[in-house]
Scaffold this motif. Structure first.
Motif, PDB file in Angstrom:
ATOM      1  N   GLU A 193      31.139 137.715   2.753  1.00 60.78           N
ATOM      2  CA  GLU A 193      31.451 136.367   3.221  1.00 60.78           C
ATOM      3  C   GLU A 193      32.909 136.271   3.628  1.00 60.78           C
ATOM      4  O   GLU A 193      33.747 137.081   3.227  1.00 60.78           O
ATOM      5  N   SER A 194      33.205 135.291   4.465  1.00 64.69           N
ATOM      6  CA  SER A 194      34.580 135.006   4.864  1.00 64.69           C
ATOM      7  C   SER A 194      35.090 133.870   3.976  1.00 64.69           C
ATOM      8  O   SER A 194      34.526 132.776   3.980  1.00 64.69           O
ATOM      9  N   LYS A 195      36.131 134.151   3.207  1.00 67.01           N
ATOM     10  CA  LYS A 195      36.648 133.133   2.290  1.00 67.01           C
ATOM     11  C   LYS A 195      37.138 131.893   3.047  1.00 67.01           C
ATOM     12  O   LYS A 195      36.973 130.772   2.570  1.00 67.01           O
ATOM     13  N   SER A 196      37.743 132.113   4.217  1.00 67.42           N
ATOM     14  CA  SER A 196      38.247 130.972   4.971  1.00 67.42           C
ATOM     15  C   SER A 196      37.100 130.112   5.513  1.00 67.42           C
ATOM     16  O   SER A 196      37.198 128.883   5.567  1.00 67.42           O
ATOM     17  N   MET A 197      35.987 130.749   5.895  1.00 66.24           N
ATOM     18  CA  MET A 197      34.834 129.982   6.367  1.00 66.24           C
ATOM     19  C   MET A 197      34.235 129.162   5.226  1.00 66.24           C
ATOM     20  O   MET A 197      33.941 127.971   5.388  1.00 66.24           O
ATOM     21  N   VAL A 198      34.070 129.794   4.071  1.00 70.70           N
ATOM     22  CA  VAL A 198      33.518 129.087   2.908  1.00 70.70           C
ATOM     23  C   VAL A 198      34.428 127.931   2.504  1.00 70.70           C
ATOM     24  O   VAL A 198      33.955 126.823   2.201  1.00 70.70           O
ATOM     25  N   LYS A 199      35.744 128.169   2.542  1.00 69.55           N
ATOM     26  CA  LYS A 199      36.702 127.116   2.180  1.00 69.55           C
ATOM     27  C   LYS A 199      36.648 125.971   3.182  1.00 69.55           C
ATOM     28  O   LYS A 199      36.682 124.794   2.806  1.00 69.55           O
ATOM     29  N   GLY A 200      36.551 126.299   4.475  1.00 69.04           N
ATOM     30  CA  GLY A 200      36.481 125.262   5.501  1.00 69.04           C
ATOM     31  C   GLY A 200      35.242 124.398   5.351  1.00 69.04           C
ATOM     32  O   GLY A 200      35.299 123.171   5.520  1.00 69.04           O
TER      33      GLY A 200
END
Length: 359
Positions: free
Chosen positions: A260-267
């Motif tokens: 997973e992309s942490k920045s995508m999940v955070k967004g």
């Protein structure tokens, strides 16, 4: 492969050596019909290989498949499902003797042990992909005949981006983060329908700039798909290309093989689109929801389910029909036009969005 009844007689329909074979088994007993098909396929392979069919164990088959596919698939998406298959089915089991009943027993046992439905679906899908790959690349190796495996159904609602406001909130949240890879991946997945693993495995040599297309390998079905690229996606990819080293093979080198992309999940979390009352009504939005949104938008744009099936990389049209039941024959250029039209529409936020603006 499919086996079905007409009256009391069982019939077969399968592909072997790139050709479709179908007909009657002349059997009324399903078990005998299955054995007939196995003998038929063995005879076809023997004719093709001069009678040099070989028997492999599951572990030997996995070793062959892993050696060939690992450079393409990368990391855990390949290795972990294969390790689980060997552990639960037995590495010394003769590959061609594995049956649908064996897979059903494995699924039932692991389901009782609390294995998530998605993991079970992934493992069975990887096994079927391995069978297809071995049949194509090593026709002399005897492979099992697998019918439909009983898999647990999805217990969650399929979530898509329902409104312009919801989409704007999500992309504004992603754009505000220091790490822009989440934004870039989200836009790529939304405009192409790629799965997360397919997007992070995208290579520069798979992009055809003048043709405005990209070719990706569908690891889930072991097949190639050519996808159209929208104007804004091309603009984003050109910007990434200007900022990355020419030696990089992957578009997102640091994310290739990641889960997973942490920045995508955070967004997604910061956007508020997964507020409790929204999730209760529509379901939870995950990175895979970009793919669901893509498929739904193509259907709503009036594209034929057959074309949408090809763009989504579905092996079964029934999977595509799960989005919506509409039909209109069109081709790959119409897919791009439909997506670009939605990106330029007067009611969408993309006209004023500060990143990758469409002129």
């Amino acid at each position: 492969m499919s086996i079905y009844q007409r009256g009391r007689i069982w019939h077969y329909d399968f592909e072997e050596g790139g050709k479709r074979h179908f007909g009657s088994t002349k059997q009324t007993n399903k078990r005998e019909a299955t054995r007939f098909i196995e003998r038929l396929r063995t005879e076809m392979r023997d004719r093709k290989t001069g009678g040099q069919s070989t028997t492999k164990t599951l572990e030997e088959g996995v070793t062959l498949y892993e050696a060939a596919r690992l450079p393409v698939l990368k990391g855990d998406t390949l290795r972990h499902p294969l390790m689980r298959l060997v552990r639960h089915l037995g590495g010394d089991t003769k590959f061609h003797e594995i049956t649908t009943a064996d897979l059903n027993r494995m699924v039932t046992t692991r389901q009782v042990d609390g294995t998530p439905a998605n993991t079970l679906r992934m493992d069975v899908g990887r096994f079927k992909s391995m069978v297809l790959w071995l049949e194509g690349e090593h026709p002399n190796i005897r492979t099992p005949v697998i019918k439909k495996v009983r898999l647990p159904g999805r217990t969650h609602k399929i979530r898509i981006l329902n409104t312009v406001e919801e989409e704007k909130a999500l992309f504004d949240a992603l754009a505000a983060l220091p790490d822009q890879r989440g934004y870039q991946l989200a836009l790529l997945m939304l405009d192409t329908g790629m799965r997360y693993g397919e997007a992070t495995s995208l290579t520069w040599d798979a992009i055809y700039w003048e043709a405005e297309k990209a070719t990706i390998w569908r690891s889930k079905t072991d097949s190639l798909t050519t996808l159209p690229l929208t104007v804004r996606t091309l603009a984003m990819l050109r910007e990434i290309r200007r900022e990355t080293a020419r030696s990089d093979h992957f578009v997102f080198p640091s994310l290739a093989g990641s889960r997973e992309s942490k920045s995508m999940v955070k967004g997604i979390r910061l956007s508020g689109i997964n507020a409790a009352h929204i999730v209760q009504r529509f379901g939870k939005f995950t990175p895979h929801s970009f793919r669901h949104t893509f498929g739904t938008r193509l259907i709503r744009a009036g594209l034929s389910p057959v074309v949408v099936q090809r763009m989504m990389g579905h092996t079964n049209l029934n999977t595509t029909m799960g989005y919506v039941h509409l039909a209109q024959e069109d081709g790959i250029d119409d897919v791009r036009d439909a997506l670009n039209a939605q990106a330029r529409g007067p009611d969408t936020f993309h006209n004023v969005h500060r990143l990758y603006e469409v002129a």
